[in-house]
Design a protein around this motif. Structure first.
Motif, PDB file in Angstrom:
ATOM      1  N   LYS A   1       0.814  -1.225   0.000  1.00  0.00           N
ATOM      2  CA  LYS A   1       0.000   0.000   0.000  1.00  0.00           C
ATOM      3  C   LYS A   1       0.847   1.274   0.000  1.00  0.00           C
ATOM      4  CE  LYS A   1      -3.878  -2.101   2.515  1.00  0.00           C
ATOM      5  NZ  LYS A   1      -4.710  -2.023   3.745  1.00  0.00           N
ATOM      6  N   ASP A   2       0.243   2.329  -0.532  1.00  0.00           N
ATOM      7  CA  ASP A   2       0.786   3.691  -0.424  1.00  0.00           C
ATOM      8  C   ASP A   2       2.208   3.811  -0.960  1.00  0.00           C
ATOM      9  OD1 ASP A   2      -1.596   4.471   0.837  1.00  0.00           O
ATOM     10  OD2 ASP A   2      -0.817   3.849   2.798  1.00  0.00           O
ATOM     11  N   VAL A   3       2.378   3.528  -2.223  1.00  0.00           N
ATOM     12  CA  VAL A   3       3.695   3.614  -2.845  1.00  0.00           C
ATOM     13  C   VAL A   3       3.672   4.670  -3.943  1.00  0.00           C
ATOM     14  CG1 VAL A   3       5.490   2.393  -4.105  1.00  0.00           C
ATOM     15  CG2 VAL A   3       4.160   1.190  -2.378  1.00  0.00           C
ATOM     16  N   THR A   4       4.685   5.531  -3.938  1.00  0.00           N
ATOM     17  CA  THR A   4       4.842   6.537  -4.991  1.00  0.00           C
ATOM     18  C   THR A   4       6.074   6.173  -5.800  1.00  0.00           C
ATOM     19  OG1 THR A   4       3.888   8.271  -3.602  1.00  0.00           O
ATOM     20  CG2 THR A   4       5.182   8.975  -5.509  1.00  0.00           C
ATOM     21  N   VAL A   5       5.893   5.985  -7.106  1.00  0.00           N
ATOM     22  CA  VAL A   5       6.990   5.566  -7.975  1.00  0.00           C
ATOM     23  C   VAL A   5       7.369   6.698  -8.925  1.00  0.00           C
ATOM     24  CG1 VAL A   5       7.773   3.898  -9.692  1.00  0.00           C
ATOM     25  CG2 VAL A   5       6.222   3.165  -7.875  1.00  0.00           C
ATOM     26  N   PHE A   6       8.617   7.137  -8.840  1.00  0.00           N
ATOM     27  CA  PHE A   6       9.179   8.084  -9.802  1.00  0.00           C
ATOM     28  C   PHE A   6       9.981   7.272 -10.813  1.00  0.00           C
ATOM     29  CE2 PHE A   6       8.585  10.561  -5.975  1.00  0.00           C
ATOM     30  CZ  PHE A   6       8.139  11.788  -6.432  1.00  0.00           C
ATOM     31  N   GLY A   7       9.747   7.536 -12.090  1.00  0.00           N
ATOM     32  CA  GLY A   7      10.465   6.767 -13.102  1.00  0.00           C
ATOM     33  C   GLY A   7      10.974   7.642 -14.226  1.00  0.00           C
ATOM     34  N   THR A   8      12.230   7.430 -14.628  1.00  0.00           N
ATOM     35  CA  THR A   8      12.784   8.159 -15.767  1.00  0.00           C
ATOM     36  C   THR A   8      12.755   7.279 -17.005  1.00  0.00           C
ATOM     37  OG1 THR A   8      15.086   7.442 -15.433  1.00  0.00           O
ATOM     38  CG2 THR A   8      14.340   9.381 -14.209  1.00  0.00           C
ATOM     39  N   ALA A   9      12.402   7.891 -18.119  1.00  0.00           N
ATOM     40  CA  ALA A   9      12.358   7.192 -19.405  1.00  0.00           C
ATOM     41  C   ALA A   9      12.198   8.238 -20.491  1.00  0.00           C
ATOM     42  CB  ALA A   9      11.206   6.190 -19.454  1.00  0.00           C
ATOM     43  N   SER A  10      12.510   7.871 -21.711  1.00  0.00           N
ATOM     44  CA  SER A  10      12.290   8.791 -22.822  1.00  0.00           C
ATOM     45  C   SER A  10      10.791   9.027 -22.986  1.00  0.00           C
ATOM     46  CB  SER A  10      12.881   8.228 -24.117  1.00  0.00           C
ATOM     47  OG  SER A  10      12.364   6.946 -24.400  1.00  0.00           O
ATOM     48  N   ALA A  11      10.422  10.174 -23.524  1.00  0.00           N
ATOM     49  CA  ALA A  11       9.022  10.590 -23.601  1.00  0.00           C
ATOM     50  C   ALA A  11       8.143   9.573 -24.323  1.00  0.00           C
ATOM     51  CB  ALA A  11       8.925  11.948 -24.289  1.00  0.00           C
ATOM     52  N   SER A  12       8.699   8.878 -25.303  1.00  0.00           N
ATOM     53  CA  SER A  12       7.912   7.923 -26.088  1.00  0.00           C
ATOM     54  C   SER A  12       7.424   6.739 -25.253  1.00  0.00           C
ATOM     55  CB  SER A  12       8.736   7.405 -27.263  1.00  0.00           C
ATOM     56  OG  SER A  12       9.899   6.732 -26.803  1.00  0.00           O
ATOM     57  N   LYS A  13       8.039   6.535 -24.068  1.00  0.00           N
ATOM     58  CA  LYS A  13       7.676   5.388 -23.225  1.00  0.00           C
ATOM     59  C   LYS A  13       6.808   5.781 -22.029  1.00  0.00           C
ATOM     60  CE  LYS A  13      12.007   3.072 -24.432  1.00  0.00           C
ATOM     61  NZ  LYS A  13      13.267   2.493 -23.932  1.00  0.00           N
ATOM     62  N   HIS A  14       6.511   7.049 -21.890  1.00  0.00           N
ATOM     63  CA  HIS A  14       5.781   7.509 -20.713  1.00  0.00           C
ATOM     64  C   HIS A  14       4.390   6.906 -20.600  1.00  0.00           C
ATOM     65  CE1 HIS A  14       8.322  11.329 -19.673  1.00  0.00           C
ATOM     66  NE2 HIS A  14       9.025  10.219 -19.722  1.00  0.00           N
ATOM     67  N   GLU A  15       3.695   6.804 -21.703  1.00  0.00           N
ATOM     68  CA  GLU A  15       2.340   6.250 -21.657  1.00  0.00           C
ATOM     69  C   GLU A  15       2.368   4.804 -21.164  1.00  0.00           C
ATOM     70  OE1 GLU A  15      -1.566   5.468 -24.526  1.00  0.00           O
ATOM     71  OE2 GLU A  15       0.223   6.454 -25.331  1.00  0.00           O
ATOM     72  N   ALA A  16       3.322   4.034 -21.678  1.00  0.00           N
ATOM     73  CA  ALA A  16       3.418   2.620 -21.306  1.00  0.00           C
ATOM     74  C   ALA A  16       3.739   2.450 -19.832  1.00  0.00           C
ATOM     75  CB  ALA A  16       4.474   1.919 -22.164  1.00  0.00           C
ATOM     76  N   ILE A  17       4.702   3.228 -19.316  1.00  0.00           N
ATOM     77  CA  ILE A  17       5.091   3.046 -17.920  1.00  0.00           C
ATOM     78  C   ILE A  17       4.047   3.627 -16.965  1.00  0.00           C
ATOM     79  CG2 ILE A  17       7.548   2.912 -18.440  1.00  0.00           C
ATOM     80  CD1 ILE A  17       7.869   5.780 -17.547  1.00  0.00           C
TER      81      ILE A  17
ATOM     82  N   GLY B   1       1.946   1.608 -13.886  1.00  0.00           N
ATOM     83  CA  GLY B   1       1.892   1.949 -12.463  1.00  0.00           C
ATOM     84  C   GLY B   1       2.863   2.993 -11.985  1.00  0.00           C
ATOM     85  N   VAL B   2       3.671   3.585 -12.884  1.00  0.00           N
ATOM     86  CA  VAL B   2       4.584   4.653 -12.463  1.00  0.00           C
ATOM     87  C   VAL B   2       3.770   5.908 -12.153  1.00  0.00           C
ATOM     88  CG1 VAL B   2       6.490   6.146 -13.167  1.00  0.00           C
ATOM     89  CG2 VAL B   2       6.524   3.716 -13.759  1.00  0.00           C
ATOM     90  N   THR B   3       3.977   6.468 -10.981  1.00  0.00           N
ATOM     91  CA  THR B   3       3.191   7.623 -10.531  1.00  0.00           C
ATOM     92  C   THR B   3       3.608   8.910 -11.230  1.00  0.00           C
ATOM     93  OG1 THR B   3       3.220   6.563  -8.347  1.00  0.00           O
ATOM     94  CG2 THR B   3       2.292   8.770  -8.482  1.00  0.00           C
ATOM     95  N   HIS B   4       4.909   9.144 -11.287  1.00  0.00           N
ATOM     96  CA  HIS B   4       5.444  10.369 -11.891  1.00  0.00           C
ATOM     97  C   HIS B   4       6.514   9.986 -12.920  1.00  0.00           C
ATOM     98  CE1 HIS B   4       3.417  12.739  -8.816  1.00  0.00           C
ATOM     99  NE2 HIS B   4       3.972  11.970  -7.897  1.00  0.00           N
ATOM    100  N   THR B   5       6.274  10.326 -14.174  1.00  0.00           N
ATOM    101  CA  THR B   5       7.227  10.034 -15.242  1.00  0.00           C
ATOM    102  C   THR B   5       8.089  11.260 -15.519  1.00  0.00           C
ATOM    103  OG1 THR B   5       5.604  10.674 -16.928  1.00  0.00           O
ATOM    104  CG2 THR B   5       5.692   8.337 -16.312  1.00  0.00           C
ATOM    105  N   ILE B   6       9.366  11.024 -15.796  1.00  0.00           N
ATOM    106  CA  ILE B   6      10.311  12.114 -16.042  1.00  0.00           C
ATOM    107  C   ILE B   6      11.137  11.788 -17.277  1.00  0.00           C
ATOM    108  CG2 ILE B   6      12.238  13.452 -15.105  1.00  0.00           C
ATOM    109  CD1 ILE B   6      11.290  12.515 -12.294  1.00  0.00           C
ATOM    110  N   ASP B   7      11.174  12.708 -18.219  1.00  0.00           N
ATOM    111  CA  ASP B   7      11.988  12.535 -19.421  1.00  0.00           C
ATOM    112  C   ASP B   7      13.423  12.948 -19.098  1.00  0.00           C
ATOM    113  OD1 ASP B   7      13.168  12.415 -21.886  1.00  0.00           O
ATOM    114  OD2 ASP B   7      11.728  13.706 -22.909  1.00  0.00           O
ATOM    115  N   TYR B   8      14.271  11.949 -18.902  1.00  0.00           N
ATOM    116  CA  TYR B   8      15.653  12.238 -18.489  1.00  0.00           C
ATOM    117  C   TYR B   8      16.468  12.915 -19.589  1.00  0.00           C
ATOM    118  CZ  TYR B   8      16.977   8.106 -21.229  1.00  0.00           C
ATOM    119  OH  TYR B   8      17.164   7.200 -22.243  1.00  0.00           O
ATOM    120  N   ARG B   9      15.969  12.905 -20.817  1.00  0.00           N
ATOM    121  CA  ARG B   9      16.708  13.518 -21.920  1.00  0.00           C
ATOM    122  C   ARG B   9      16.532  15.030 -21.954  1.00  0.00           C
ATOM    123  NH1 ARG B   9      15.541   9.332 -26.993  1.00  0.00           N
ATOM    124  NH2 ARG B   9      16.642   7.524 -26.083  1.00  0.00           N
TER     125      ARG B   9
END
Length: 235
Positions: free
Chosen positions: A48-64, A68-76
């Motif tokens: 329960k109650d997990v916040t996931v920050f994930g870096t990936a290229s913008a093209s993969k944000h929808e998939a991640i 279940g990724v809470t906050h997506t970040i384009d590391y590029r």
């Protein structure tokens, strides 16, 4: 199916050790569109109650995000440290670091008090399809280093993980595999497999990539007979 389960055991065992006994925490995954990132995201949502920050290229944000990724970040295009601080000024509880070099230092600085950094790779040594000696030297020079006294003062923990050196820990690995299989049967973890080496080399894959050789095509008996006849005629 057997091969898939073996690969699942390998990729899921990294995050399993860090999240299996945790509740209500924040986690940084970079990059999170690969096998370990997807595995960790799925495991995070078994508590329960997990916040996931994930870096990936913008093209993969929808998939991640769907994964279940809470906050997506384009590391590029963005500094993931700044983006995380905007949302969580205190940082995160756990970081899974496969990059090494200067990113390990950034990850350590992002930890909250009593946070845990788990390093399990040095992907920054690879800048293309093969090892780059300049990248290796740069990563080695920037490699994170800290002493026990500083860890105590910061109230943080740094851990290393290498599955290859756990081959003697039969009881531990057996317990992990058993837990993974149970989560798999419950439908709480779902291995995701890519479809081509090219997608992995171009960093377009989401999940693990498995290459299966095509079975050798059987020559129809009629064609075999014709081939034998031609050989006889040529003689």
């Amino acid at each position: 199916m057997f091969i898939s389960l073996i690969l699942t055991q390998i990729q899921y065992s990294v995050p399993l050790f860090s999240v299996s006994n945790s509740t209500s925490f924040s986690l940084l995954l970079f990059p999170c569109a690969g096998g370990v990132g997807i595995a960790a995201t799925q495991l995070c949502h078994t508590v329960k109650d997990v916040t996931v920050f994930g870096t990936a290229s913008a093209s993969k944000h929808e998939a991640i995000s769907q994964g279940g990724v809470t906050h997506t970040i384009d590391y590029r295009t963005l500094d993931y440290v700044d983006e995380i601080r905007k949302i969580n000024p205190k940082g995160v509880d756990i970081v899974l670091d496969p990059l090494g070099g200067s990113d390990t230092q950034k990850a350590y600085n992002l930890l909250k008090p009593m946070g845990k950094l788990i390093t399990y790779g040095a992907a920054n040594m690879l800048t293309g399809q093969k090892r780059n000696l300049l990248a290796v030297a740069k990563t080695w020079y920037n490699q994170f280093s800290i002493n026990a006294l500083n860890l105590m003062h910061a109230n943080k923990a740094v851990c290393g993980y290498h599955l290859g050196y756990l081959d003697g820990e039969f009881e531990l690995i057996t317990q992990v595999v058993a837990k993974l299989l149970e989560l798999y049967r419950q439908g709480k973890i779902k291995p995701r497999v890519g479809d081509a080496m090219r997608r992995m080399q171009e960093r377009n894959n989401v999940g693990k990539v498995i290459l299966l050789p095509e079975p050798k095509k059987e020559v129809p008996k009629i064609e075999e007979d014709k081939t034998d006849e031609k050989k006889e005629e040529s003689k």
